[in-house]
Design a protein around this motif. Structure first.
Motif, mmCIF file in Angstrom:
data_model
loop_
_atom_site.group_PDB
_atom_site.id
_atom_site.type_symbol
_atom_site.label_atom_id
_atom_site.label_comp_id
_atom_site.label_asym_id
_atom_site.label_seq_id
_atom_site.Cartn_x
_atom_site.Cartn_y
_atom_site.Cartn_z
ATOM 1 N N VAL A 27 -27.684 44.755 91.336
ATOM 2 C CA VAL A 27 -26.289 44.826 91.796
ATOM 3 C C VAL A 27 -25.634 46.164 91.460
ATOM 4 O O VAL A 27 -24.404 46.279 91.448
ATOM 5 C CB VAL A 27 -25.448 43.662 91.216
ATOM 6 N N GLU A 28 -26.444 47.173 91.219
ATOM 7 C CA GLU A 28 -25.889 48.511 90.988
ATOM 8 C C GLU A 28 -25.114 48.960 92.225
ATOM 9 O O GLU A 28 -25.619 48.928 93.344
ATOM 10 C CB GLU A 28 -27.023 49.497 90.702
ATOM 11 N N GLY A 29 -23.867 49.342 92.040
ATOM 12 C CA GLY A 29 -23.028 49.789 93.155
ATOM 13 C C GLY A 29 -22.320 48.670 93.889
ATOM 14 O O GLY A 29 -21.516 48.934 94.797
ATOM 15 N N VAL A 30 -22.569 47.419 93.537
ATOM 16 C CA VAL A 30 -21.885 46.287 94.176
ATOM 17 C C VAL A 30 -20.514 46.120 93.524
ATOM 18 O O VAL A 30 -20.399 46.045 92.298
ATOM 19 C CB VAL A 30 -22.715 44.989 94.030
ATOM 20 N N SER A 31 -19.471 46.055 94.337
ATOM 21 C CA SER A 31 -18.129 45.989 93.779
ATOM 22 C C SER A 31 -17.648 44.566 93.539
ATOM 23 O O SER A 31 -16.664 44.351 92.813
ATOM 24 C CB SER A 31 -17.139 46.713 94.696
ATOM 25 N N PHE A 32 -18.293 43.563 94.141
ATOM 26 C CA PHE A 32 -17.924 42.168 93.925
ATOM 27 C C PHE A 32 -17.914 41.889 92.422
ATOM 28 O O PHE A 32 -18.815 42.342 91.701
ATOM 29 C CB PHE A 32 -18.946 41.266 94.626
ATOM 30 N N PRO A 33 -16.916 41.171 91.910
ATOM 31 C CA PRO A 33 -16.799 40.972 90.453
ATOM 32 C C PRO A 33 -17.987 40.240 89.849
ATOM 33 O O PRO A 33 -18.393 39.176 90.329
ATOM 34 C CB PRO A 33 -15.504 40.174 90.301
ATOM 35 N N LYS A 34 -18.541 40.828 88.807
ATOM 36 C CA LYS A 34 -19.704 40.263 88.113
ATOM 37 C C LYS A 34 -19.244 39.669 86.784
ATOM 38 O O LYS A 34 -18.295 40.146 86.175
ATOM 39 C CB LYS A 34 -20.760 41.349 87.896
ATOM 40 N N ARG A 35 -19.963 38.643 86.356
ATOM 41 C CA ARG A 35 -19.569 37.925 85.143
ATOM 42 C C ARG A 35 -20.755 37.769 84.215
ATOM 43 O O ARG A 35 -21.905 37.847 84.648
ATOM 44 C CB ARG A 35 -19.039 36.528 85.507
ATOM 45 N N GLY A 36 -20.466 37.513 82.943
ATOM 46 C CA GLY A 36 -21.502 37.112 82.009
ATOM 47 C C GLY A 36 -21.614 35.592 82.041
ATOM 48 O O GLY A 36 -20.731 34.898 82.559
ATOM 49 N N LYS B 140 -30.647 46.228 95.602
ATOM 50 C CA LYS B 140 -29.242 46.634 95.530
ATOM 51 C C LYS B 140 -28.628 46.910 96.900
ATOM 52 O O LYS B 140 -27.437 46.648 97.111
ATOM 53 C CB LYS B 140 -29.063 47.816 94.584
ATOM 54 N N GLY B 141 -29.419 47.414 97.841
ATOM 55 C CA GLY B 141 -28.874 47.678 99.171
ATOM 56 C C GLY B 141 -28.471 46.406 99.886
ATOM 57 O O GLY B 141 -27.361 46.305 100.432
ATOM 58 N N ILE B 142 -29.357 45.412 99.869
ATOM 59 C CA ILE B 142 -29.050 44.164 100.564
ATOM 60 C C ILE B 142 -27.985 43.372 99.812
ATOM 61 O O ILE B 142 -27.152 42.690 100.423
ATOM 62 C CB ILE B 142 -30.334 43.312 100.772
ATOM 63 N N MET B 143 -27.941 43.510 98.483
ATOM 64 C CA MET B 143 -26.908 42.808 97.730
ATOM 65 C C MET B 143 -25.523 43.346 98.066
ATOM 66 O O MET B 143 -24.549 42.594 98.122
ATOM 67 C CB MET B 143 -27.184 42.926 96.227
ATOM 68 N N LYS B 144 -25.445 44.636 98.298
ATOM 69 C CA LYS B 144 -24.160 45.225 98.683
ATOM 70 C C LYS B 144 -23.715 44.663 100.042
ATOM 71 O O LYS B 144 -22.539 44.364 100.243
ATOM 72 C CB LYS B 144 -24.262 46.747 98.726
ATOM 73 N N GLN B 145 -24.673 44.515 100.976
ATOM 74 C CA GLN B 145 -24.344 43.935 102.280
ATOM 75 C C GLN B 145 -23.892 42.486 102.140
ATOM 76 O O GLN B 145 -22.952 42.046 102.810
ATOM 77 C CB GLN B 145 -25.553 43.996 103.211
ATOM 78 N N THR C 105 -33.695 39.968 91.478
ATOM 79 C CA THR C 105 -33.850 40.998 90.453
ATOM 80 C C THR C 105 -34.497 42.257 91.024
ATOM 81 O O THR C 105 -35.183 42.207 92.044
ATOM 82 C CB THR C 105 -34.711 40.485 89.281
ATOM 83 N N GLY C 106 -34.248 43.377 90.357
ATOM 84 C CA GLY C 106 -34.893 44.635 90.719
ATOM 85 C C GLY C 106 -34.030 45.542 91.563
ATOM 86 O O GLY C 106 -33.235 45.096 92.401
#
Length: 274
Positions: free
Chosen positions: A262-271, A227-232, A222-223
Protein backbone atom coordinates in the motif's frame (compact mmCIF):
# COMPACT_ATOMS: atom_id res chain seq x y z
CA UNK A 1 -22.45 6.32 1.56
CA UNK A 2 -21.99 3.19 3.69
CA UNK A 3 -19.23 2.57 6.17
CA UNK A 4 -15.73 2.18 4.76
CA UNK A 5 -13.75 -0.99 4.33
CA UNK A 6 -11.03 -1.59 6.95
CA UNK A 7 -7.46 -1.40 5.63
CA UNK A 8 -5.01 -2.89 8.14
CA UNK A 9 -1.34 -2.41 7.26
CA UNK A 10 1.69 -4.14 8.79
CA UNK A 11 5.47 -3.80 8.35
CA UNK A 12 5.75 -7.33 6.94
CA UNK A 13 4.03 -10.72 6.65
CA UNK A 14 5.49 -11.85 9.97
CA UNK A 15 3.65 -9.09 11.80
CA UNK A 16 0.53 -9.48 9.66
CA UNK A 17 0.07 -13.18 10.53
CA UNK A 18 -0.85 -12.79 14.23
CA UNK A 19 -3.46 -10.16 13.39
CA UNK A 20 -4.94 -12.35 10.67
CA UNK A 21 -5.05 -15.23 13.15
CA UNK A 22 -6.87 -13.11 15.74
CA UNK A 23 -9.37 -11.92 13.13
CA UNK A 24 -10.09 -15.44 11.83
CA UNK A 25 -10.53 -16.79 15.36
CA UNK A 26 -12.93 -13.97 16.19
CA UNK A 27 -14.98 -14.85 13.09
CA UNK A 28 -14.72 -18.56 13.99
CA UNK A 29 -16.04 -18.05 17.51
CA UNK A 30 -18.87 -15.84 16.30
CA UNK A 31 -19.88 -18.52 13.76
CA UNK A 32 -19.77 -21.28 16.38
CA UNK A 33 -21.87 -19.14 18.72
CA UNK A 34 -24.42 -18.54 15.92
CA UNK A 35 -24.87 -22.06 14.57
CA UNK A 36 -22.33 -24.44 16.05
CA UNK A 37 -19.93 -24.44 13.08
CA UNK A 38 -17.62 -22.04 11.22
CA UNK A 39 -18.46 -21.80 7.53
CA UNK A 40 -15.51 -20.31 5.67
CA UNK A 41 -14.62 -20.09 1.98
CA UNK A 42 -11.04 -19.66 0.81
CA UNK A 43 -9.34 -18.80 -2.45
CA UNK A 44 -5.94 -19.84 -3.81
CA UNK A 45 -2.82 -17.99 -4.89
CA UNK A 46 -0.54 -16.93 -2.05
CA UNK A 47 -3.39 -16.94 0.50
CA UNK A 48 -3.07 -20.57 1.76
CA UNK A 49 0.60 -20.08 2.64
CA UNK A 50 -0.11 -16.89 4.61
CA UNK A 51 -3.11 -18.54 6.24
CA UNK A 52 -0.96 -21.48 7.30
CA UNK A 53 1.63 -19.11 8.81
CA UNK A 54 -1.17 -17.53 10.86
CA UNK A 55 -3.19 -20.58 11.88
CA UNK A 56 -0.43 -23.13 12.51
CA UNK A 57 1.34 -20.92 15.02
CA UNK A 58 1.05 -22.27 18.59
CA UNK A 59 -1.67 -20.62 20.69
CA UNK A 60 -0.70 -18.23 23.43
CA UNK A 61 0.07 -19.93 26.75
CA UNK A 62 -2.94 -18.27 28.33
CA UNK A 63 -5.24 -19.60 25.61
CA UNK A 64 -3.76 -23.09 25.77
CA UNK A 65 -4.59 -23.25 29.45
CA UNK A 66 -8.12 -21.92 28.99
CA UNK A 67 -11.37 -23.80 28.65
CA UNK A 68 -12.35 -25.35 25.33
CA UNK A 69 -15.40 -23.12 25.33
CA UNK A 70 -14.98 -20.01 23.12
CA UNK A 71 -14.94 -16.76 25.01
CA UNK A 72 -17.74 -14.29 24.36
CA UNK A 73 -15.47 -11.78 22.65
CA UNK A 74 -13.49 -14.30 20.59
CA UNK A 75 -10.23 -13.52 22.36
CA UNK A 76 -9.12 -17.04 23.33
CA UNK A 77 -6.69 -17.76 20.42
CA UNK A 78 -7.69 -21.40 19.89
CA UNK A 79 -8.27 -22.54 16.30
CA UNK A 80 -11.05 -25.14 16.43
CA UNK A 81 -10.55 -26.93 13.13
CA UNK A 82 -13.03 -29.64 14.13
CA UNK A 83 -15.76 -26.97 13.91
CA UNK A 84 -14.66 -25.69 10.49
CA UNK A 85 -16.58 -26.30 7.28
CA UNK A 86 -14.33 -25.21 4.41
CA UNK A 87 -15.56 -24.26 0.94
CA UNK A 88 -13.69 -22.84 -2.04
CA UNK A 89 -14.41 -19.32 -3.25
CA UNK A 90 -13.33 -20.49 -6.68
CA UNK A 91 -11.80 -23.59 -8.16
CA UNK A 92 -10.17 -24.65 -11.39
CA UNK A 93 -11.67 -27.45 -13.53
CA UNK A 94 -8.72 -29.77 -12.88
CA UNK A 95 -8.14 -32.92 -10.80
CA UNK A 96 -7.65 -32.31 -7.07
CA UNK A 97 -3.98 -33.34 -7.27
CA UNK A 98 -3.27 -31.00 -10.20
CA UNK A 99 -0.81 -28.16 -9.61
CA UNK A 100 -3.54 -25.61 -10.45
CA UNK A 101 -6.08 -26.98 -7.94
CA UNK A 102 -6.98 -24.61 -5.11
CA UNK A 103 -7.96 -27.63 -3.05
CA UNK A 104 -4.56 -29.18 -3.67
CA UNK A 105 -2.86 -25.94 -2.68
CA UNK A 106 -4.79 -25.61 0.57
CA UNK A 107 -4.16 -29.30 1.30
CA UNK A 108 -0.39 -29.03 0.88
CA UNK A 109 -0.01 -25.66 2.63
CA UNK A 110 -2.42 -26.12 5.54
CA UNK A 111 -4.54 -29.27 5.78
CA UNK A 112 -1.65 -31.74 5.59
CA UNK A 113 0.15 -29.81 8.33
CA UNK A 114 -2.61 -29.79 10.94
CA UNK A 115 -1.46 -31.29 14.23
CA UNK A 116 -3.08 -34.62 15.08
CA UNK A 117 -4.85 -33.10 18.07
CA UNK A 118 -6.15 -30.05 16.18
CA UNK A 119 -9.28 -31.73 14.88
CA UNK A 120 -10.17 -32.18 11.23
CA UNK A 121 -12.36 -29.74 9.29
CA UNK A 122 -15.03 -30.75 6.81
CA UNK A 123 -13.68 -29.79 3.37
CA UNK A 124 -15.98 -29.41 0.36
CA UNK A 125 -14.02 -30.09 -2.82
CA UNK A 126 -15.47 -30.02 -6.34
CA UNK A 127 -16.96 -33.15 -7.95
CA UNK A 128 -14.17 -34.20 -10.30
CA UNK A 129 -16.44 -36.64 -12.15
CA UNK A 130 -17.87 -33.69 -14.12
CA UNK A 131 -14.69 -31.74 -14.95
CA UNK A 132 -15.52 -31.70 -18.66
CA UNK A 133 -18.73 -29.71 -18.13
CA UNK A 134 -18.08 -26.52 -16.16
CA UNK A 135 -21.80 -25.66 -15.96
CA UNK A 136 -22.50 -29.01 -14.31
CA UNK A 137 -19.41 -28.56 -12.14
CA UNK A 138 -20.80 -25.21 -10.95
CA UNK A 139 -24.32 -26.63 -10.50
CA UNK A 140 -23.04 -29.52 -8.38
CA UNK A 141 -20.99 -27.18 -6.20
CA UNK A 142 -24.01 -24.92 -5.78
CA UNK A 143 -25.95 -28.00 -4.63
CA UNK A 144 -23.26 -28.50 -1.96
CA UNK A 145 -23.96 -24.95 -0.74
CA UNK A 146 -27.71 -25.55 -0.80
CA UNK A 147 -27.27 -28.71 1.30
CA UNK A 148 -25.14 -26.86 3.85
CA UNK A 149 -26.84 -23.48 4.08
CA UNK A 150 -30.52 -24.03 3.24
CA UNK A 151 -32.85 -24.67 0.38
CA UNK A 152 -32.85 -21.96 -2.28
CA UNK A 153 -36.59 -21.74 -1.62
CA UNK A 154 -35.90 -20.44 1.88
CA UNK A 155 -32.81 -18.24 1.42
CA UNK A 156 -31.85 -15.86 -1.37
CA UNK A 157 -28.13 -16.27 -0.80
CA UNK A 158 -25.88 -18.39 1.42
CA UNK A 159 -24.27 -16.51 4.29
CA UNK A 160 -20.67 -17.51 4.97
CA UNK A 161 -19.20 -16.63 8.34
CA UNK A 162 -16.03 -15.56 6.53
CA UNK A 163 -14.63 -15.36 3.02
CA UNK A 164 -10.82 -15.33 2.81
CA UNK A 165 -9.74 -13.85 -0.50
CA UNK A 166 -6.71 -12.72 -2.45
CA UNK A 167 -6.22 -9.88 -4.90
CA UNK A 168 -4.78 -10.54 -8.33
CA UNK A 169 -2.39 -8.13 -10.08
CA UNK A 170 -5.30 -7.05 -12.29
CA UNK A 171 -7.67 -6.50 -9.35
CA UNK A 172 -9.54 -9.78 -9.74
CA UNK A 173 -10.69 -11.88 -6.82
CA UNK A 174 -12.14 -15.39 -6.76
CA UNK A 175 -12.45 -15.98 -10.50
CA UNK A 176 -14.23 -12.67 -11.03
CA UNK A 177 -12.19 -10.71 -13.55
CA UNK A 178 -12.28 -7.02 -14.56
CA UNK A 179 -14.92 -6.27 -17.18
CA UNK A 180 -16.15 -9.87 -17.33
CA UNK A 181 -19.86 -10.55 -17.79
CA UNK A 182 -19.87 -12.70 -14.64
CA UNK A 183 -19.69 -9.50 -12.58
CA UNK A 184 -23.30 -8.88 -13.64
CA UNK A 185 -24.57 -12.30 -12.49
CA UNK A 186 -27.30 -11.82 -9.89
CA UNK A 187 -29.12 -15.14 -9.50
CA UNK A 188 -26.59 -18.00 -9.47
CA UNK A 189 -24.60 -18.79 -6.33
CA UNK A 190 -21.81 -20.52 -8.27
CA UNK A 191 -21.02 -19.81 -11.91
CA UNK A 192 -18.76 -21.41 -14.51
CA UNK A 193 -16.15 -19.48 -16.46
CA UNK A 194 -14.66 -20.85 -19.67
CA UNK A 195 -12.54 -17.87 -20.69
CA UNK A 196 -10.51 -16.86 -17.64
CA UNK A 197 -7.83 -14.38 -18.80
CA UNK A 198 -5.52 -16.09 -16.32
CA UNK A 199 -4.79 -19.79 -16.94
CA UNK A 200 -6.30 -22.26 -16.54
CA UNK A 201 -9.27 -20.83 -18.46
CA UNK A 202 -11.95 -23.25 -17.17
CA UNK A 203 -13.10 -22.58 -13.61
CA UNK A 204 -16.05 -22.12 -11.27
CA UNK A 205 -16.50 -19.22 -8.85
CA UNK A 206 -18.77 -17.82 -6.19
CA UNK A 207 -20.68 -14.90 -7.66
CA UNK A 208 -20.34 -11.30 -6.49
CA UNK A 209 -23.69 -11.21 -4.59
CA UNK A 210 -22.62 -14.29 -2.59
CA UNK A 211 -19.23 -12.75 -1.79
CA UNK A 212 -20.66 -9.45 -0.58
CA UNK A 213 -23.42 -11.20 1.42
CA UNK A 214 -20.88 -12.87 3.74
CA UNK A 215 -20.88 -11.92 7.42
CA UNK A 216 -17.20 -11.00 7.02
CA UNK A 217 -14.81 -10.75 4.08
CA UNK A 218 -11.03 -10.59 4.49
CA UNK A 219 -8.46 -9.93 1.77
CA UNK A 220 -4.77 -10.67 2.16
CA UNK A 221 -2.40 -8.79 -0.17
CA UNK A 222 1.33 -8.47 0.27
CA UNK A 223 4.39 -7.30 -1.63
CA UNK A 224 5.42 -4.19 -3.56
CA UNK A 225 4.09 -5.71 -6.75
CA UNK A 226 0.56 -4.98 -5.49
CA UNK A 227 0.94 -1.23 -4.85
CA UNK A 228 -0.20 -0.14 -8.32
CA UNK A 229 -3.40 -2.17 -8.29
CA UNK A 230 -4.05 -1.30 -4.64
CA UNK A 231 -3.99 2.37 -5.53
CA UNK A 232 -6.59 1.70 -8.26
CA UNK A 233 -8.77 -0.29 -5.84
CA UNK A 234 -8.69 2.21 -2.97
CA UNK A 235 -7.96 5.63 -4.45
CA UNK A 236 -9.68 5.51 -7.84
CA UNK A 237 -13.20 4.78 -9.07
CA UNK A 238 -11.86 1.70 -10.84
CA UNK A 239 -14.83 -0.67 -10.81
CA UNK A 240 -12.37 -3.53 -10.35
CA UNK A 241 -13.77 -6.73 -8.78
CA UNK A 242 -11.91 -6.14 -5.49
CA UNK A 243 -13.29 -2.59 -5.37
CA UNK A 244 -16.81 -3.92 -6.02
CA UNK A 245 -16.43 -6.22 -3.00
CA UNK A 246 -15.32 -3.21 -0.93
CA UNK A 247 -18.38 -1.28 -2.10
CA UNK A 248 -20.79 -4.14 -1.46
CA UNK A 249 -19.47 -5.28 1.92
CA UNK A 250 -18.41 -1.93 3.38
CA UNK A 251 -17.08 -2.24 6.92
CA UNK A 252 -17.76 -6.00 6.89
CA UNK A 253 -14.72 -6.18 4.61
CA UNK A 254 -11.15 -6.02 5.98
CA UNK A 255 -7.81 -6.01 4.17
CA UNK A 256 -4.64 -7.38 5.76
CA UNK A 257 -1.68 -5.97 3.84
CA UNK A 258 1.99 -5.22 4.33
CA UNK A 259 3.30 -1.68 3.98
CA UNK A 260 4.95 -2.47 0.64
CA UNK A 261 1.57 -3.34 -0.92
CA UNK A 262 0.00 0.00 0.00
CA UNK A 263 2.94 2.34 -0.54
CA UNK A 264 1.52 5.54 -2.03
CA UNK A 265 -2.11 4.60 -1.27
CA UNK A 266 -3.89 7.52 0.34
CA UNK A 267 -6.90 5.58 1.70
CA UNK A 268 -6.65 5.65 5.53
CA UNK A 269 -4.70 2.72 6.95
CA UNK A 270 -5.08 1.36 10.46
CA UNK A 271 -3.29 -0.87 12.91
CA UNK A 272 -4.98 -4.00 14.23
CA UNK A 273 -5.39 -4.25 18.01
CA UNK A 274 -4.55 -7.76 19.20
Amino acid sequence: MGKQTNLYSFPDVASLAPALRAYVIQCQNAGIARHGVFKVAVSGGSLPATLAKALLAPPSSQAAASSATPSADGSDDIVRFDKWEIFFADERAVPLDHEDSNYGLLKSELLDKLPADAGQPIVHAIDTSVLEDTQELADKYEQVLVASFASRDSVRLPIFDLLLLGCGPDGHTCSLFPGHELLRETSAWVSPIEDSPKPPPRRITLTLPVVTHSVRVAFVATGGGKKGIMKQIFDEDSGLPCALVNDGAGDRCSWFVDNAAVEGVSFPKRGYNL
